[in-house]
Scaffold this motif. Structure first.
Motif, short mmCIF file in Angstrom:
data_model
loop_
_atom_site.label_atom_id
_atom_site.label_comp_id
_atom_site.label_asym_id
_atom_site.label_seq_id
_atom_site.Cartn_x
_atom_site.Cartn_y
_atom_site.Cartn_z
N PRO A 315 0.83 -1.21 0.00
CA PRO A 315 0.00 0.00 0.00
C PRO A 315 0.86 1.26 0.00
O PRO A 315 1.91 1.32 0.62
CB PRO A 315 -0.81 -0.12 1.29
N LEU A 316 0.36 2.27 -0.70
CA LEU A 316 0.97 3.60 -0.68
C LEU A 316 -0.03 4.53 -0.01
O LEU A 316 -1.19 4.62 -0.44
CB LEU A 316 1.28 4.08 -2.11
N ARG A 317 0.40 5.21 1.03
CA ARG A 317 -0.53 5.98 1.84
C ARG A 317 -0.36 7.48 1.61
O ARG A 317 0.73 7.95 1.31
CB ARG A 317 -0.35 5.66 3.33
N GLY A 318 -1.50 8.20 1.79
CA GLY A 318 -1.50 9.65 1.68
C GLY A 318 -1.11 10.30 2.98
O GLY A 318 -0.79 9.64 3.98
N PRO A 319 -1.17 11.64 3.01
CA PRO A 319 -0.75 12.37 4.22
C PRO A 319 -1.62 12.08 5.43
O PRO A 319 -1.18 12.26 6.56
CB PRO A 319 -0.84 13.83 3.78
N CYS A 320 -2.87 11.65 5.22
CA CYS A 320 -3.76 11.36 6.33
C CYS A 320 -3.76 9.87 6.70
O CYS A 320 -4.60 9.44 7.50
CB CYS A 320 -5.19 11.82 6.01
N GLY A 321 -2.88 9.09 6.11
CA GLY A 321 -2.79 7.68 6.43
C GLY A 321 -3.67 6.79 5.59
O GLY A 321 -3.63 5.58 5.72
N GLU A 322 -4.49 7.36 4.70
CA GLU A 322 -5.37 6.55 3.88
C GLU A 322 -4.60 5.94 2.71
O GLU A 322 -3.63 6.51 2.24
CB GLU A 322 -6.56 7.38 3.36
N THR A 323 -5.05 4.78 2.26
CA THR A 323 -4.41 4.10 1.14
C THR A 323 -4.86 4.76 -0.16
O THR A 323 -6.05 4.77 -0.48
CB THR A 323 -4.77 2.61 1.13
N THR A 324 -3.90 5.31 -0.90
CA THR A 324 -4.21 6.00 -2.15
C THR A 324 -3.87 5.16 -3.38
O THR A 324 -4.41 5.41 -4.45
CB THR A 324 -3.46 7.33 -2.23
N ASP A 325 -2.98 4.20 -3.24
CA ASP A 325 -2.58 3.36 -4.36
C ASP A 325 -1.80 2.17 -3.82
O ASP A 325 -1.57 2.04 -2.62
CB ASP A 325 -1.73 4.17 -5.35
N PHE A 326 -1.41 1.27 -4.73
CA PHE A 326 -0.59 0.12 -4.37
C PHE A 326 0.60 0.05 -5.33
O PHE A 326 0.47 0.37 -6.53
CB PHE A 326 -1.39 -1.19 -4.48
N ARG A 327 1.74 -0.36 -4.79
CA ARG A 327 2.92 -0.59 -5.62
C ARG A 327 3.04 -2.09 -5.90
O ARG A 327 2.89 -2.92 -5.01
CB ARG A 327 4.17 -0.10 -4.90
N VAL A 328 3.30 -2.44 -7.16
CA VAL A 328 3.45 -3.83 -7.55
C VAL A 328 4.88 -4.26 -7.21
O VAL A 328 5.84 -3.82 -7.85
CB VAL A 328 3.16 -4.02 -9.05
N ASP A 329 5.03 -5.11 -6.18
CA ASP A 329 6.35 -5.57 -5.77
C ASP A 329 6.79 -6.82 -6.53
O ASP A 329 7.99 -7.04 -6.73
CB ASP A 329 6.37 -5.85 -4.27
N ALA A 330 5.85 -7.65 -6.93
CA ALA A 330 6.17 -8.86 -7.70
C ALA A 330 4.92 -9.27 -8.45
O ALA A 330 3.80 -9.02 -8.00
CB ALA A 330 6.65 -9.99 -6.78
N ALA A 331 5.11 -9.89 -9.63
CA ALA A 331 3.97 -10.31 -10.44
C ALA A 331 4.42 -11.39 -11.41
O ALA A 331 5.56 -11.39 -11.87
CB ALA A 331 3.37 -9.13 -11.20
N THR A 332 3.51 -12.31 -11.70
CA THR A 332 3.78 -13.32 -12.72
C THR A 332 3.40 -12.77 -14.09
O THR A 332 2.67 -11.78 -14.21
CB THR A 332 2.99 -14.60 -12.44
N ALA A 333 3.90 -13.43 -15.12
CA ALA A 333 3.57 -12.99 -16.48
C ALA A 333 2.09 -13.13 -16.76
O ALA A 333 1.50 -12.34 -17.50
CB ALA A 333 4.39 -13.81 -17.49
N GLN A 334 1.45 -14.18 -16.17
CA GLN A 334 0.00 -14.36 -16.38
C GLN A 334 -0.79 -13.19 -15.81
O GLN A 334 -1.81 -12.79 -16.37
CB GLN A 334 -0.47 -15.67 -15.75
N ALA A 335 -0.33 -12.63 -14.68
CA ALA A 335 -1.04 -11.50 -14.09
C ALA A 335 -0.98 -10.29 -14.99
O ALA A 335 -1.97 -9.57 -15.17
CB ALA A 335 -0.44 -11.16 -12.72
N ALA A 336 0.18 -10.04 -15.58
CA ALA A 336 0.30 -8.92 -16.52
C ALA A 336 -0.63 -9.11 -17.70
O ALA A 336 -1.23 -8.15 -18.21
CB ALA A 336 1.74 -8.78 -16.98
N ALA A 337 -0.79 -10.38 -18.17
CA ALA A 337 -1.68 -10.64 -19.30
C ALA A 337 -3.14 -10.39 -18.93
O ALA A 337 -3.91 -9.83 -19.70
CB ALA A 337 -1.49 -12.08 -19.79
N VAL A 338 -3.54 -10.80 -17.73
CA VAL A 338 -4.92 -10.60 -17.30
C VAL A 338 -5.24 -9.12 -17.16
O VAL A 338 -6.32 -8.65 -17.53
CB VAL A 338 -5.19 -11.34 -15.97
#
Length: 806
Positions: A315-338
């Protein structure tokens, strides 16, 4: 005997000497390790003091100590002892006086005051000394609880602290109590976990990176959810983020039982304490991420080998602690295709950047919920077009999200063709709120889909019922019809479509059973299949529609009766002449138009009567507002005004008494305007008075003028109003209009505009023909009327000139 040395036996004196040397070496090594540990502790304490009093980082504090030691030609250990305010031990090979001299000159060489460590310009000397003592004590704190107890012992005598609480931010955004002192375990257990809600002072301090000083209990209790059982236990509090600024993960709370503000000295002291504790808290209070989440690089080879579509998100959080986005740390090739099939590697990118429409998908909320609650998210199946060997096919997927520490693992599962058929059947049953059932009459085997059990509110562990026992599930009133249909199907193979009701824990349900039989070669039914459908919602809608129709019919009858009553009320309160009337030699025409929205009798009224002495009385009035209250006030003013004038009251006297009536009667409503006019036919003299009403209009010889209004205040507006009379001599052919403001007002324009429009309309039709009042109203009134309109059209017939006015 001669003196001689006897050879030593093995294991005698030489072996003991060797043993003594080994022991000495071990003691020396232990002393070295002990000294090294003590030296490290002193260095860390000195660094903590520098950080606390200057606000610098740990690396900057280390560099500061090294530079000071180099400038004063001292060792780092000596400089650390000097910083802590203790005399530096003498170096080996240095005399006592030399060492003492170095200690005495530390202020000039390092910029430190004689009394203790370096402080900010605004910090008092006693604060610096207190922080130096705390720095020495913190070395022995080995846990957050030890740290809290150490802080309470330090702050209780100086700041009146009663309790200390240390909270750390956790992966889900909430808080956990990691250390406390001065509170019992029951209260600590109750407030150990704090959810990430708004109105939490600790979270405000962490988000802003600045302390929160809670010094007014009444005001603070309205703004924040205060910790305590009861909260009044602590009347003032301070919450200090550690470290100060953005990125704070730990917060120290200092709670006092007494009221009062934290003085500037107190605040300087507490801010120094927070900086002093930063290093210690960093070692044991900051939430640790799981190894897998903390090192996504270690998982990437594993993800590359997985045969399914899976992705690791942080999770990537904003100044108030809320989740604003997610960073992809690892992924399979099938996930990128989907996700898109563009061939781009999503690792290291923001998920919303890689998938722009994510926030509009249910998966986004599923990720947020899984991260906050820890409960896995299961998404509904979705279709996706895929190309295999040049052929486009439709594939079905479902997505699952699970939390791993402070990260999320998202998995997409591809369904086989059999899975898709089962899913379609499940979707059909769910959308139609129906389920299939099968009865084998030969083997007596019965099978139901899960939806049938849900519709009948029957526990699947109890199993399905036989076809002959099915009518027993219906309410008594419906069993006969259902039994007859089942008997005809089992005996003669007659299909049926029968509605029936069942009673469940959730109330009565309206169901529909459709069934048909499969027969053998002789036509004997051997198997029955069909479906059960829940029609409760539809039936309730039908019943609600019937009730609405009945209510509408009832309301229609009520409205019809109300219209009849209103017509009678209008005729009783405000009878309207059907044609022009003659009063004291004047021809009078009346028009009354109620507002189109509301009842047909409003707050406007008129009176036109001939008095016992032969004079004519004309009254036009307007009560503020609408509704029954305004109607009641209108009726009271109308009849009272006529009665006063008939019994001899003057016009101004009548207005004054009506004003008193409005002010002191509970049955009256608000304020009102009125114009009273009395006409003497012998002298053709019109005397009139008004109370906040629009002026009468005079048409004479084709020219239109408004009569000058005498003084007169709105009825019900003042306890000491002043009313005056005015006089107008009429001439043959004159026309006077008395009217209410509904004739001329058109919000939001000024009433002067409406008065001008009325003058133009009257001047455009100067004739005295019958029906001209209706034409005037048509010209003045357009669209929906928001206010009542009342008009008295008074005309003095002219001299005969070839033809007389009727």
């Amino acid at each position: 005997m001669s003196d001689s040395v006897t050879p030593a036996e093995p294991g005698s004196a030489p072996d003991l000497a060797e043993l003594a040397r080994v022991v000495a070496r071990q003691r020396a090594e232990m002393d070295r390790l002990r000294e090294q540990a003590a030296t490290s502790a002193v260095v860390e304490r000195a660094k903590g003091v520098v950080m606390a009093l200057t606000g610098c980082s740990a690396d900057a504090a280390d560099e500061t100590l090294l530079q000071r030691a180099k400038a004063a030609r001292r060792t780092l250990l000596e400089e650390c002892w000097i910083t802590l305010g203790d005399p530096a031990p003498a170096r080996s090979g240095a005399g006592g006086p030399g060492a003492r001299s170095a200690a005495d000159t530390r202020g000039a060489a390092s910029g430190l005051p004689e009394a203790g460590p370096s402080v900010a310009p605004s910090a008092p000397d006693d604060v610096a000394a207190a922080l130096a003592r705390l720095g020495r004590a913190l070395v022995h704190a080995d846990s957050p609880r030890d740290l809290a107890r150490c802080l309470l012992e330090h702050l209780a005598p100086d700041l009146g602290a009663d309790s200390v609480m240390i909270y750390a931010r956790r992966p889900g955004g909430g808080l956990e109590l990691v250390g406390h002192a001065g509170i019992d375990e029951r209260l600590a257990a109750r407030w150990r976990q704090v959810p990430p809600f708004n109105g939490i002072a600790i979270l405000d301090a962490l988000r802003s990176g600045a302390p929160r000083w809670l010094e007014d209990f009444a005001e603070d209790s309205e703004r924040y959810l205060l910790i305590g059982d009861p909260p009044e236990r602590w009347r003032s509090r301070a919450w200090l983020p550690v470290p100060a600024g953005e990125g704070a993960e730990v917060c120290i709370g200092v709670l006092r039982g007494r009221s009062g503000v934290f003085t500037p000295r107190d605040r300087t002291h507490l801010e120094g304490v927070a900086r002093l504790c930063a290093g210690r808290l960093r070692t044991f209070a900051v939430p640790a991420r799981p190894a897998a989440a903390a090192h996504p690089d270690a998982l990437r080879p594993l993800f590359e080998a997985l045969p399914v579509a899976v992705m690791l998100l942080s999770p990537l959080r904003g100044p108030c602690g809320e989740t604003t986005d997610f960073r992809v740390d690892a992924a399979t090739a099938q996930a990128a295709a989907v996700l898109g099939g563009t061939g781009d590697d999503p690792v290291g990118r923001r998920l919303r950047e890689y998938w722009p429409g994510l926030t509009d998908e249910p998966l986004w909320q599923g990720c947020l919920d899984a991260l906050a609650t820890g409960e896995p998210y299961e998404g509904r199946p979705f279709a996706r077009h895929e190309v295999a060997d040049g052929v486009t096919a439709l594939s079905m997927y479902s997505v699952r999200v699970a939390r791993l520490g402070d990260s999320l693992v998202v998995t997409w599962l591809r369904h086989a063709s059999s899975d898709r058929q089962e899913q379609r059947l499940a979707d059909l049953q769910r959308l139609g709120n129906l389920g299939w059932a099968n009865w084998n009459l030969s083997t007596r085997e019965v099978s139901w889909s899960s939806q049938v059990f849900a519709i009948l509110d029957r526990d699947p562990a109890d199993g399905p019922v036989r076809l002959a026992d099915l009518p027993g599930l219906a309410v008594p009133e419906d069993r006969s019809a259902l039994s007859h249909a089942v008997g005809g199907l089992a005996g003669e193979g007659l299909p049926f479509d029968v509605p029936f009701r069942v009673r469940t824990a959730h109330g009565v349900r309206h169901l529909r059973l459709v069934a048909e039989a499969v027969t053998d070669l002789r036509g004997t039914p051997v198997e029955v299949h069909g479906f059960v459908q829940d029609l409760t919602a539809r039936r309730r809608a039908e019943l609600a529609l019937v009730e609405s129709e009945q209510a509408i019919l009832t309301q229609h009858d009520v409205l019809q009766a109300e219209r009849t009553l209103v017509a009678r009320l209008q005729n009783a309160l405000l009878p309207l002449p059907r044609r022009a009337v003659n009063l004291a030699g004047l021809r009078v025409e009346v028009a009354y138009l109620p507002a189109q929205a509301g009842i047909h009798v409003g707050g406007d009224w008129f009176s036109a009567i001939e008095l016992p002495d032969g004079d004519a009385l004309f009254v036009v009035g307007d009560v503020a507002g609408h509704g029954i209250g305004a109607v009641a006030t209108m009726a009271q003013l109308r009849f009272t005004a006529k009665g006063m004038v008939i019994t001899g009251s003057s016009l101004t006297g009548a207005l004054a008494r009506l004003n008193t009536l409005l002010l002191h009667s509970r049955d009256t409503h608000g304020t009102a305007t009125m114009v009273l006019a009395r006409y003497d036919p012998g002298e053709r003299r019109l005397v009139w008075a008004q109370a906040g009403h629009t002026p009468p209009l005079l048409l004479r010889d084709g020219e239109v003028t408004y009569l000058r209004r005498p003084s007169g205040m709105l009825l019900g507006a003042s306890t000491a109003p002043r009313y005056e009379e005015a006089e107008c001599r009429l001439q043959p052919g004159d026309r006077i209009l008395l009217y209410t403001d509904g004739l001329v007002e058109r919000p939001p324009e000024s009433i002067d505009v409406g008065l001008g429009r009325l003058a133009e309309a009257v001047a455009a039709r100067p004739d005295h023909a019958t029906g001209s009042l209706g034409a005037l109203l048509d010209a003045m009134l357009e669209g929906e009327r928001r206010d009542d309109v009342c008009v008295l059209d008074i005309r003095l017939p002219g001299k005969p000139q070839g033809h007389d006015e009727p």
